[in-house]
Enzyme design. Structure first.
Site, PDB file in Angstrom:
ATOM      1  N   ASP A 164      41.167  53.801  40.184  1.00 22.71           N
ATOM      2  CA  ASP A 164      40.945  52.263  40.259  1.00 22.71           C
ATOM      3  C   ASP A 164      41.554  51.792  41.849  1.00 22.71           C
ATOM      4  O   ASP A 164      42.738  51.535  41.524  1.00 22.71           O
ATOM      5  CB  ASP A 164      41.848  51.839  39.219  1.00 22.71           C
ATOM      6  CG  ASP A 164      42.084  50.360  39.122  1.00 22.71           C
ATOM      7  OD1 ASP A 164      41.202  49.908  39.500  1.00 22.71           O
ATOM      8  OD2 ASP A 164      42.895  49.913  38.247  1.00 22.71           O
ATOM      9  N   TYR A 232      36.909  38.040  40.553  1.00 22.32           N
ATOM     10  CA  TYR A 232      36.785  38.812  41.830  1.00 22.32           C
ATOM     11  C   TYR A 232      35.826  38.128  42.661  1.00 22.32           C
ATOM     12  O   TYR A 232      34.677  37.307  42.147  1.00 22.32           O
ATOM     13  CB  TYR A 232      36.077  40.282  41.520  1.00 22.32           C
ATOM     14  CG  TYR A 232      37.093  41.340  41.035  1.00 22.32           C
ATOM     15  CD1 TYR A 232      38.585  40.998  41.190  1.00 22.32           C
ATOM     16  CD2 TYR A 232      36.874  42.367  40.282  1.00 22.32           C
ATOM     17  CE1 TYR A 232      39.678  42.009  40.748  1.00 22.32           C
ATOM     18  CE2 TYR A 232      37.821  43.283  39.785  1.00 22.32           C
ATOM     19  CZ  TYR A 232      39.071  43.006  40.036  1.00 22.32           C
ATOM     20  OH  TYR A 232      39.929  43.978  39.590  1.00 22.32           O
TER      21      TYR A 232
HETATM   22  N1  SPM Z   1      43.705  47.533  37.293  1.00 21.20           N
HETATM   23  C1  SPM Z   1      43.169  46.717  38.015  1.00 21.20           C
HETATM   24  C2  SPM Z   1      43.472  46.964  39.415  1.00 21.20           C
HETATM   25  C3  SPM Z   1      42.384  46.470  40.437  1.00 21.20           C
HETATM   26  N2  SPM Z   1      41.388  47.416  41.434  1.00 21.20           N
HETATM   27  C4  SPM Z   1      40.763  46.676  41.958  1.00 21.20           C
HETATM   28  C5  SPM Z   1      40.765  45.474  42.759  1.00 21.20           C
HETATM   29  C6  SPM Z   1      39.575  45.122  43.791  1.00 21.20           C
HETATM   30  C7  SPM Z   1      39.799  43.622  44.331  1.00 21.20           C
HETATM   31  N3  SPM Z   1      39.023  43.142  45.151  1.00 21.20           N
HETATM   32  C8  SPM Z   1      37.616  42.875  44.541  1.00 21.20           C
HETATM   33  C9  SPM Z   1      36.698  42.758  45.640  1.00 21.20           C
HETATM   34  C10 SPM Z   1      35.446  42.740  45.017  1.00 21.20           C
HETATM   35  N4  SPM Z   1      34.243  42.565  46.014  1.00 21.20           N
END
Ligand code: SPM
Length: 288
Positions: A164, A232
């Site tokens: 993650d 996101y």
């Molecule tokens: N447990 C939640 C943690 C999140 N990890 C992933 C975060 C990604 C953020 N950016 C997203 C960009 C997608 N294109």
């Protein structure tokens, strides 16, 4: 590469060179936490309509309104694809949301959790109790370490590994490179499966094709799914999977009713549907 957030008239805007020319804005009511850790800037906001929001180095990691979608899919796709996932490793996700989901599986006997930034865990424990409940699971052992180095020492140990990660800028960058994936593969048991945060096939074509290339080269079975996450950029995010044995696109095991009743996004049907990609993405991956 650069990312920075901007707060103007109570609106937080996520601006990042990884998705140039666009920004995602949420209205905020209050700054609950804002401090630089040893690794990154950590901000926690109370938003007006999306609950609390965790932001690392200016990038939205989650909001309480839709975090379930990402956490459920990243955790339950590999766990239900595996016949008997007993030993699980979670790398990153200091908020604890993935741990919460992994913990729903009775099959799972032991969970190693590796997070580089202890302060993210502390902030989540203080402000995001519905996510941080994952840390209370007696099967969890917390390792404050760099995931890349951690996996190098673990050979043939895990049935499922879930990564993650944040985006490939700052501490997360190394988690998108081939040597890390080689380490993940070596850490898996014979039938092991990995699932990693796979970015967006709309916004990060280079990064996504690189991830797919790496996993196709290393794993007998490879697949890419995606999840809808309104907060996101682009409203979605991918999951890149590799397997040393089991098929990925269908759950191997039926979902117990008591687990299904706790979930809001994952179901056996959406497990299968999440691998059906838009035609351009399907072609893009077939060409690799
Ligand atoms: N447990 C939640 C943690 C999140 N990890 C992933 C975060 C990604 C953020 N950016 C997203 C960009 C997608 N294109």
């Amino acid at each position: 590469m650069k990312n920075y957030n901007k707060i103007k008239d109570s609106w937080f805007s996520e601006i990042c060179s990884l998705w140039p020319g666009m920004s995602l804005s949420l209205e905020i009511k209050k700054v609950l936490y804002s401090k630089k850790s040893q690794f990154q800037q950590i901000d926690l906001y109370q938003t007006k309509n999306h609950g609390k929001m965790l932001v690392l180095d200016g990038i939205i990691q989650l909001t309480e309104s839709d975090e379930f979608a990402y956490q459920e899919m990243l955790a339950h796709i590999p766990l239900f694809a595996h016949p008997n996932p007993e030993n699980v490793l979670v790398i990153g996700g200091g908020d604890g949301g993935i741990l919460r989901e992994v913990g729903r599986h009775d099959y799972v006997k032991q969970i190693d959790f590796c997070e580089i930034d202890e302060d993210v865990i502390k902030v989540s424990k203080e402000f995001l109790p519905d996510l941080a409940c994952g840390f209370d699971d007696p099967r969890v052992t917390i390792h404050i370490a760099d995931g890349n180095s951690f996996v190098k020492e673990k050979i043939n140990k895990y049935d499922v590994i879930i990564v993650d990660s944040s985006d490939p800028i700052g501490p997360g960058e190394v988690l998108f490179k081939q040597p890390f994936y080689k380490g993940l593969k070596a850490s898996l048991r014979q039938n092991g499966i990995i699932a990693t945060q796979g970015e967006s096939f709309f916004l990060h074509k280079e990064c996504v094709t690189n991830l797919v290339k790496i996993t196709k080269e290393l794993f007998r079975v490879q697949a890419y799914a995606y999840v809808l996450v309104p907060t996101y950029p682009g409203g979605h995010i991918g999951i890149c999977l590799g397997s040393r044995g089991p098929e990925l696109k269908k759950p191997f095991r039926a979902i117990p009713e008591n687990i299904q009743n706790q979930l809001k996004y994952y179901s056996p049907k959406i497990h299968e549907a999440s691998f059906v990609l838009p035609y351009f993405a399907q072609k893009m991956f077939e060409a690799i």
